[in-house]
Design an enzyme around this catalytic site. Sequence first.
Site, PDB file in Angstrom:
ATOM      1  N   SER A 136       0.903  -1.360  -0.029  1.00 16.76           N
ATOM      2  CA  SER A 136      -0.090   0.242  -0.073  1.00 16.76           C
ATOM      3  C   SER A 136       0.857   1.233   0.072  1.00 16.76           C
ATOM      4  O   SER A 136       2.044   1.154   0.651  1.00 16.76           O
ATOM      5  CB  SER A 136      -0.965   0.053   1.152  1.00 16.76           C
ATOM      6  OG  SER A 136      -0.146   0.265   2.525  1.00 16.76           O
ATOM      7  N   ASP A 137       0.375   2.292  -0.674  1.00 15.74           N
ATOM      8  CA  ASP A 137       0.944   3.497  -0.486  1.00 15.74           C
ATOM      9  C   ASP A 137       0.671   3.953   1.040  1.00 15.74           C
ATOM     10  O   ASP A 137      -0.110   3.338   1.669  1.00 15.74           O
ATOM     11  CB  ASP A 137       0.478   4.789  -1.370  1.00 15.74           C
ATOM     12  CG  ASP A 137       1.231   5.798  -1.409  1.00 15.74           C
ATOM     13  OD1 ASP A 137       1.868   6.035  -0.514  1.00 15.74           O
ATOM     14  OD2 ASP A 137       1.262   6.546  -2.535  1.00 15.74           O
ATOM     15  N   TRP A 138       1.544   4.824   1.841  1.00 15.68           N
ATOM     16  CA  TRP A 138       1.516   5.216   3.202  1.00 15.68           C
ATOM     17  C   TRP A 138       0.131   5.322   3.511  1.00 15.68           C
ATOM     18  O   TRP A 138      -0.407   6.398   3.295  1.00 15.68           O
ATOM     19  CB  TRP A 138       2.609   6.038   3.394  1.00 15.68           C
ATOM     20  CG  TRP A 138       3.769   5.317   3.867  1.00 15.68           C
ATOM     21  CD1 TRP A 138       4.671   5.560   5.088  1.00 15.68           C
ATOM     22  CD2 TRP A 138       4.327   4.124   3.371  1.00 15.68           C
ATOM     23  NE1 TRP A 138       5.716   4.596   5.008  1.00 15.68           N
ATOM     24  CE2 TRP A 138       5.799   3.835   3.973  1.00 15.68           C
ATOM     25  CE3 TRP A 138       4.291   3.645   2.026  1.00 15.68           C
ATOM     26  CZ2 TRP A 138       6.519   2.837   3.546  1.00 15.68           C
ATOM     27  CZ3 TRP A 138       5.192   2.411   1.727  1.00 15.68           C
ATOM     28  CH2 TRP A 138       6.402   2.174   2.463  1.00 15.68           C
ATOM     29  N   GLY A 151      -2.620   4.061   2.635  1.00 12.21           N
ATOM     30  CA  GLY A 151      -3.427   4.162   1.720  1.00 12.21           C
ATOM     31  C   GLY A 151      -4.548   3.036   1.762  1.00 12.21           C
ATOM     32  O   GLY A 151      -5.230   2.848   0.828  1.00 12.21           O
TER      33      GLY A 151
END
Length: 830
Positions: free
Chosen positions: A336-338, A340
């Site tokens: 995941s993006d941070w 996200g």
Amino acid sequence: MKCFENIGRYASFWGPNPRSAGGGSATGKTPKWKLSTKKAVVSVLSAIQTLANPHTSRNHQKPILIEQEHKDEAVPYKAPSELPFYGRSPPVYPAPTANGTTPLWSTPYHLASLTISNLTLQEKLNLTIGHAGPCVGNTAPIPRLSIPSLCIADGPASLRGQEYVSAFPAGIHLAATFDTDLMSLYGRALGREFYNRGVNIALGPVAGPMGRIIKGGRNWEGGGPDPYLAGKLFGKVTKAMQEQGVVAVGKHWVGNEQETRRRWDWEKGRHAVSAEVDDRTLHELYVWPFMEGLKEGMGGVMCSYQRVNHSYGCQNSKLINGVLKAELGFEGFVVSDWDGQVSGVGSANAGLDLVMPGKGFWGSKLEEAVRNGSVSEERVDDMARRVLASWYLLGQDKGFPERAIWGNLERHGAVDVMEDHGGLIREVGAAGTVVVKNEKGTLPLGKKRRFVCVFGYDSQVKASPWTNRDRYGGGYEENYGWETFNGTLITGGGSGSTTPPYVVSPFEAIQHRVRKEGGILRWDFWSGNPTPYLNADVCTVFINSYASESFDRKNLTDKFSDDLVLNVASWCSNTVVIIHSAGIRLVEAFITHPNVTAVIMAGLPGQESGNSLVDILWGDVNPSGRLPYTIAKSEQDYGAVLDPAGYEDEDFPEDDFSREGVFLDYRAFDKDGISPRFEFGFGLSYTSFGYSSLHTTIQPRYDTNMGEWPEENRPIVQGGHPDLWDVIAVVRCHITNSGELHGAEVAQLYVSVPNPEKDGKTPVRQLRGFKKVGPLAPGETRQVIFELTRRDLSVWDVVNQQWRMRRGEYKVHVGASSRDFRLETVISLE
């Protein structure tokens, strides 16, 4: 803030999550959440670890809890129904299980499978979540089996936030070199720095955003709006980085083309923007570059914040399960993006493998989901196996360097990993510098220009650039809305920023050169109307255009900078404008002024900025950089993709990618008959080149019975169907230096597929090859060879869900830009 009203949405670990409309959720046992006190709400918020604004996500080790207005009962969120949006992104389940089908992954998967068989469920789960540690992201260790915590670090152009590391040119600057050899050297050097500091996983390179939104805040991190150019950069950098032993994580998958409303709005309880993209546009533009990285063995892919067809990127089963893991055979992990992640069961079953930077919605709840059958243990095995397989793929289980990551307040010994990378950075900086105007013999300067003026705020380093220890020039907490940078611009802002060991400013480098040549200088860094010096031989004017993660640009020009140029040009007959820019910067205010004799697009060149520029100005390096995007005459020429969507106060903002389809950048200008100021692929040299002897051949296996489709029964490997990479045709021509100076030419090949007008959705021509040729001595000739693959000659067929190579005549154009064709021929495929 009123995010308390929305807590029911964020507490729904068990699917289906109403935020995942269109393939982002999976059915399962769904206990009812009943949160009636502030205490319960704050407890859930603590576990979520999702932040209200982007500038806290990587600046702080601990999440910032959001204070609640209400003290008693939760108030249900009063949003319109999401049911009308469900299914726009088709659900694709179950998540494909990777098993090492691609030869490169065979041994890593064998080793990972053996390890997984010896892990407890809890140990497997620990490999799927973020853990406390010194790096931007850290996985949990398994000491029993000597599996360490894996260190994850930014970013695409530097090991950000550390000392004794290099600041490389940005991705868009590297793309402007049109040089695949330099792309490989860049990736090798960057990978070595990560490896030698004990970083397991590097967050880069970038293929999304591509630059669809002209004012996009992060366009500078990737390779630009042409999928072929962006893809070559993506693949070359990935391969070179991973050859050094570091896992490359390609980002952001996919459709992350703007910063405006890219994330769920906690304060107002509103959704992120949805990229409404049709299947053909998705494949031919946004998926295309990722295929190059996957083909080269990319070990990780980062899913994006925003929605795609109303399903959030990190729980979009169509994109992750259907396209990335099934159609493209991806065998690495999806991270995941941070912060996200926006659901628990939904994201697990949709194909997310690793949550960062904390436990997100998983932690102990994922174990509970496995116990009650909402998520299968086979899915958890696949998550953990993918992470471990990437670790084994790069040989990180044997003799990996000790981790050397620290904060600026920690005392530690110096671990210098810069090696001789400054020389490469200087070379790439010069190679990506694009001269777009050069009249009256102004450049190169040489010894004839002894009296030099240096004007403009961009000519000197910023006086106080370290207000944020990790981000040169300023972090999210102060850079929001900047249009220009108060100092020379070498990088953009945000997680893709760099931490240079030094910065060679243009003024420093010019002063050194002028002193060496026995000349004199006059300078003014701050005035908008500098004192005239009528005896000056040349006046250099330095301006810039800034961009950063967390916001999109407001304009493509600024009045102060334009007025500065015009004020100098009013009295200096040889005014040279140098623009450091994080994206497209219009030049109409001064480009036709008779005293503006040269204009240089100097990009984002990294720490050796001044030296790279002086190499071009004085002719030590003959410029060969080419524009990786089109510079228009007015903002309106970019049409509907000029500004980001979602400014209005709406619950479900959308941006219709299908409105322009595959017609981005030069394809749109060609389609609409708009004359640009400077077209894609344009750039001047100090010499001239001739093109001749164009010849094409069809590979023997394709000259008869050529099939329109790839073979049905061949197994998919990472990167897609293996037939897509077969070379169908070879194009040869000769390039001759017809001028008086040594120099290199960037020859570009564009292809027109048969009957582009038939469906109205096919560009008249698209880049399908480029070669940097030289340097060539005056009069020297060299042959150039372009190879065209099946994919290069194909379009995506939405009915058959496959790449189709149309029968008929393919027009081939070879030249110096997207509008400067020197040779043309036809390839017939019957």
